[in-house]
Design a protein around this motif. Structure first.
Motif, PDB file in Angstrom:
ATOM      1  N   UNK A  99      -9.603   9.530  11.048  1.00  0.00           N
ATOM      2  CA  UNK A  99     -10.129   9.531  12.394  1.00  0.00           C
ATOM      3  C   UNK A  99      -9.188  10.307  13.307  1.00  0.00           C
ATOM      4  N   UNK A 100      -9.713  10.741  14.431  1.00  0.00           N
ATOM      5  CA  UNK A 100      -8.937  11.516  15.400  1.00  0.00           C
ATOM      6  C   UNK A 100      -8.042  10.655  16.264  1.00  0.00           C
ATOM      7  N   UNK A 101      -8.234   9.367  16.219  1.00  0.00           N
ATOM      8  CA  UNK A 101      -7.447   8.477  17.059  1.00  0.00           C
ATOM      9  C   UNK A 101      -6.090   8.140  16.471  1.00  0.00           C
ATOM     10  N   UNK A 102      -5.620   6.938  16.754  1.00  0.00           N
ATOM     11  CA  UNK A 102      -4.260   6.534  16.367  1.00  0.00           C
ATOM     12  C   UNK A 102      -4.189   5.846  15.017  1.00  0.00           C
ATOM     13  N   UNK A 103      -5.333   5.436  14.479  1.00  0.00           N
ATOM     14  CA  UNK A 103      -5.331   4.686  13.233  1.00  0.00           C
ATOM     15  C   UNK A 103      -5.767   3.253  13.477  1.00  0.00           C
ATOM     16  N   UNK A 104      -7.005   3.116  13.894  1.00  0.00           N
ATOM     17  CA  UNK A 104      -7.522   1.803  14.293  1.00  0.00           C
ATOM     18  C   UNK A 104      -7.794   0.907  13.086  1.00  0.00           C
TER      19      UNK A 104
END
Length: 123
Positions: A99-104
């Motif tokens: 994912x493009x986020x922080x690692x949810x």
């Protein structure tokens, strides 16, 4: 981004395995990667995650803390899940996702998924 897991197998309680998640695509190194698992008859659950930059961010579900280690090598586009002291309750199909986020911890945050690799731990 495409993901391919490998490294699963049949082991005994207390053994170790290292799973690999090989990524492809120019932007793989800009994605956080998570490992999830799904046991027969159960929902998919979060296991561990790592941010796009190695060493910046990692997260683990409580049940694997101290036993599993997530790491990544962006030079070869691989994320690893080192699993030690395996228990029968670790038996599941393990998936990596990006994912493009922080690692949810939420699976729905992840855009890209591999096909999974089976880990079976016998007692």
């Amino acid at each position: 981004v495409q993901l391919v897991e490998s490294g699963g197998g049949l082991v005994r309680t207390g053994a170790s395995l290292t799973l690999s998640c090989v990524g492809s695509g120019r932007t793989f190194s800009q994605h956080a990667v998570g490992w999830f698992r799904q046991a027969p008859g159960k929902e998919r659950e979060f296991v561990a995650a790592i941010g796009w930059n190695p060493g910046d961010y990692t997260d683990y579900v409580e049940s694997v803390k101290g036993r599993f280690t997530i790491s990544r090598d962006n030079s070869v586009k691989v994320v690893y899940l080192q699993m030690n002291s395996l228990k029968p309750e670790d038996t599941a199909v393990y998936f990596c996702a990006a994912e493009r986020g922080y690692g949810a911890r939420r699976a729905r945050n992840y855009e890209y998924w591999g096909q999974g690799t089976l880990v079976t731990v016998s007692s």
